[in-house]
Design a protein around this motif. Structure first.
Motif, PDB file in Angstrom:
ATOM      1  N   ASP A  15      56.802   7.630  24.318  1.00  0.00           N
ATOM      2  CA  ASP A  15      55.556   8.118  24.911  1.00  0.00           C
ATOM      3  C   ASP A  15      54.444   7.869  23.900  1.00  0.00           C
ATOM      4  N   ALA A  16      53.535   6.957  24.222  1.00  0.00           N
ATOM      5  CA  ALA A  16      52.502   6.545  23.266  1.00  0.00           C
ATOM      6  C   ALA A  16      51.584   7.695  22.873  1.00  0.00           C
ATOM      7  N   ILE A  17      51.261   8.584  23.830  1.00  0.00           N
ATOM      8  CA  ILE A  17      50.358   9.701  23.531  1.00  0.00           C
ATOM      9  C   ILE A  17      51.014  10.670  22.552  1.00  0.00           C
ATOM     10  N   ILE A  18      52.263  11.006  22.823  1.00  0.00           N
ATOM     11  CA  ILE A  18      52.972  11.933  21.940  1.00  0.00           C
ATOM     12  C   ILE A  18      53.227  11.280  20.578  1.00  0.00           C
ATOM     13  N   ALA A  19      53.530   9.994  20.578  1.00  0.00           N
ATOM     14  CA  ALA A  19      53.745   9.282  19.312  1.00  0.00           C
ATOM     15  C   ALA A  19      52.491   9.310  18.455  1.00  0.00           C
ATOM     16  N   GLY A  20      51.326   9.296  19.105  1.00  0.00           N
ATOM     17  CA  GLY A  20      50.072   9.373  18.367  1.00  0.00           C
ATOM     18  C   GLY A  20      49.851  10.712  17.689  1.00  0.00           C
ATOM     19  N   LYS A  21      50.616  11.725  18.096  1.00  0.00           N
ATOM     20  CA  LYS A  21      50.508  13.061  17.501  1.00  0.00           C
ATOM     21  C   LYS A  21      51.672  13.365  16.563  1.00  0.00           C
ATOM     22  N   SER A  22      52.418  12.340  16.190  1.00  0.00           N
ATOM     23  CA  SER A  22      53.635  12.544  15.398  1.00  0.00           C
ATOM     24  C   SER A  22      53.350  13.109  14.013  1.00  0.00           C
ATOM     25  N   GLY A  23      52.154  12.901  13.490  1.00  0.00           N
ATOM     26  CA  GLY A  23      51.829  13.468  12.189  1.00  0.00           C
ATOM     27  C   GLY A  23      51.797  14.980  12.206  1.00  0.00           C
ATOM     28  N   PHE A  24      51.507  15.549  13.376  1.00  0.00           N
ATOM     29  CA  PHE A  24      51.461  17.005  13.527  1.00  0.00           C
ATOM     30  C   PHE A  24      52.692  17.527  14.251  1.00  0.00           C
ATOM     31  N   LEU A  25      53.092  16.846  15.323  1.00  0.00           N
ATOM     32  CA  LEU A  25      54.239  17.284  16.110  1.00  0.00           C
ATOM     33  C   LEU A  25      55.500  16.579  15.636  1.00  0.00           C
TER      34      LEU A  25
END
Length: 436
Positions: free
Chosen positions: A160-170
């Motif tokens: 999931d590109a959107i969730i991957a973009g938040k991987s630094g936090f999530l």
């Protein structure tokens, strides 16, 4: 109500938790277990239209884009219900410490008569924190979509590109570190302020009072940050494609007004049982003003968030309210409107007049309504993003009753462990003679 003399005001009052009260708390827990088991059976066997069968649940999940991890629906509902109710009670518990801290740094005197109630609320912080950590480690895949395997790995079927973009936090290590940090901070300051208060009772003087002010000021700074971040982590990340810059305030407002309602309700029960002899209608009036004012504040934050998303009508933002208002065949639409009615309309009309805030029966009814209403508010925050169209109420109400009974046992034990009146507090006399 008669005003007590200064000599009478310094008399300690100790709560005695009767066997009848303990049996009532156990009965609440047992009732909760029975309702929870009935809910599980209803989910598995398809009893009643409100509870899904396993097959129907899977069909609804497929129709609404929900991804199952292969476990039964009833187990997923149980895990999410544990998260939901514990989150609510943990927030209310921490508000007891926040209430104390605010009154310390404000040099407020009126609240001294209910200070020990606020202290006792924090009895759930440590056990609630432990439960939260365990539930996350065991059931995180059922609660948080972003924890699924491969969801942040490019080329993976779950990517999931959107969730991957938040991987630094999530990401799991950072998330657990944050969770433990919030809980340690809340638990440590709750314990610290309680110990300082008990030492003040024992030794007197203003030394412990000033140390409490210093600790409270530091705690409020830390809580301002950690409460918002915990709202992002524990509630908003349930819907990882969506975010709101108001969400931290929204969750805090729900916790805060629930905590005030719990303090007011406990004060009324104690007064009616013959305790807190110096508590007057003026103290109730101030608690009523806080319940009234912060019900309006919660509504202000709710409307600000809703109105901006509705007006912009951006798909990536509007999806949050589309799910709750008409989505999943309208499963949450009734609760959406009920949420506004019980958390705004009812407290607003019920506590509008000065006399209403000074009447125990009115305050008791409104406080109970606020607690039920904001439990349902957290239900509405969590269920559409986790269960989609597979939600129900029996398991959830049963788990809530179990938590309520356990919370009351710890809460009353803490209340009974020290005088209900902080006899050496420097502002006790001001509180006794408080009038509004």
């Amino acid at each position: 109500m008669a005003t007590l003399t200064h000599q009478e005001s310094a008399t300690a009052e100790h709560l005695v938790v009767t066997d009848g009260a303990r049996k009532t708390f156990l009965a609440i827990i047992i009732t909760g277990v029975v309702i929870m088991v009935l809910g599980i059976l209803a989910s598995v066997l398809g009893w009643g239209a409100a509870e899904h069968t396993e097959a129907a649940g899977h069909t609804a999940a497929a129709a609404n884009g929900a991804a199952h991890e292969g476990g039964p629906i009833w187990l997923k509902r149980l895990i999410i219900s544990l998260w939901h109710s514990n989150l609510f009670f943990l927030g209310v518990s921490t508000v007891g410490t926040v209430f104390m801290a605010i009154n310390y740094v404000a040099y407020a005197g009126w609240s001294v008569m209910v200070k020990r109630i606020a202290e006792a609320l924090s009895a759930w912080v440590i056990p609630g924190g432990v439960i939260m950590l365990i539930v996350f480690l065991v059931g995180r895949h059922d609660i948080f979509h972003w924890t699924h395997e491969g969801i942040m790995e490019k080329g993976n079927a779950n990517y999931d590109a959107i969730i991957a973009g938040k991987s630094g936090f999530l990401n799991l290590p950072f998330y657990v570190i944050r969770m433990v940090s919030y809980l340690v901070i809340w638990g440590a300051f709750s314990w610290k302020l309680r110990q300082l208060s008990l030492k003040e009772d024992l030794l007197g003087g203003t030394y412990w009072f000033h140390k409490s002010i210093t600790a409270s000021a530091l705690f409020l700074v830390l809580y301002a940050v950690t409460s918002s971040m915990s709202a992002w982590d524990w509630v908003m990340s349930v819907d990882p494609h969506w975010f709101s810059t108001l969400f931290g305030w929204y969750v805090f407002a729900s916790w805060w007004v629930s905590g005030i309602a719990a303090i007011a309700l406990t004060a009324i029960f104690l007064k009616q049982a013959g305790y807190l002899r110096a508590l007057t209608s003026s103290h109730l009036h101030d608690l009523g003003k806080l319940m009234f004012g912060f019900s309006i504040f919660w509504t202000y934050v709710w409307f600000s968030q809703f109105m901006l998303i509705w007006y912009a009508n951006l798909p990536e933002e509007a999806v949050y309210f589309n799910q709750r208002l008409g989505g999943f065949d309208g499963r949450y639409t009734g609760m959406f409107y009920f949420n506004i009615a019980i958390n705004f309309v009812f407290p607003f009309l019920g506590l509008m007049t000065r006399d209403a805030k000074r009447q125990m029966i009115v305050m008791k009814i409104v406080a109970i309504a606020i607690l039920i209403g904001h439990w349902s508010d957290f239900y509405l925050m969590l269920m559409p993003g986790t269960l989609k169209g597979e939600n129900g109420f029996l398991i959830e109400i049963g788990v809530a009753a179990i938590f309520l009974g356990a919370f009351l046992i710890l809460f009353t034990r803490r209340l009974a462990s020290a005088s209900l009146v902080p006899v050496n507090h420097p502002f006790l006399d001001e509180s006794i003679h408080h009038t509004t």
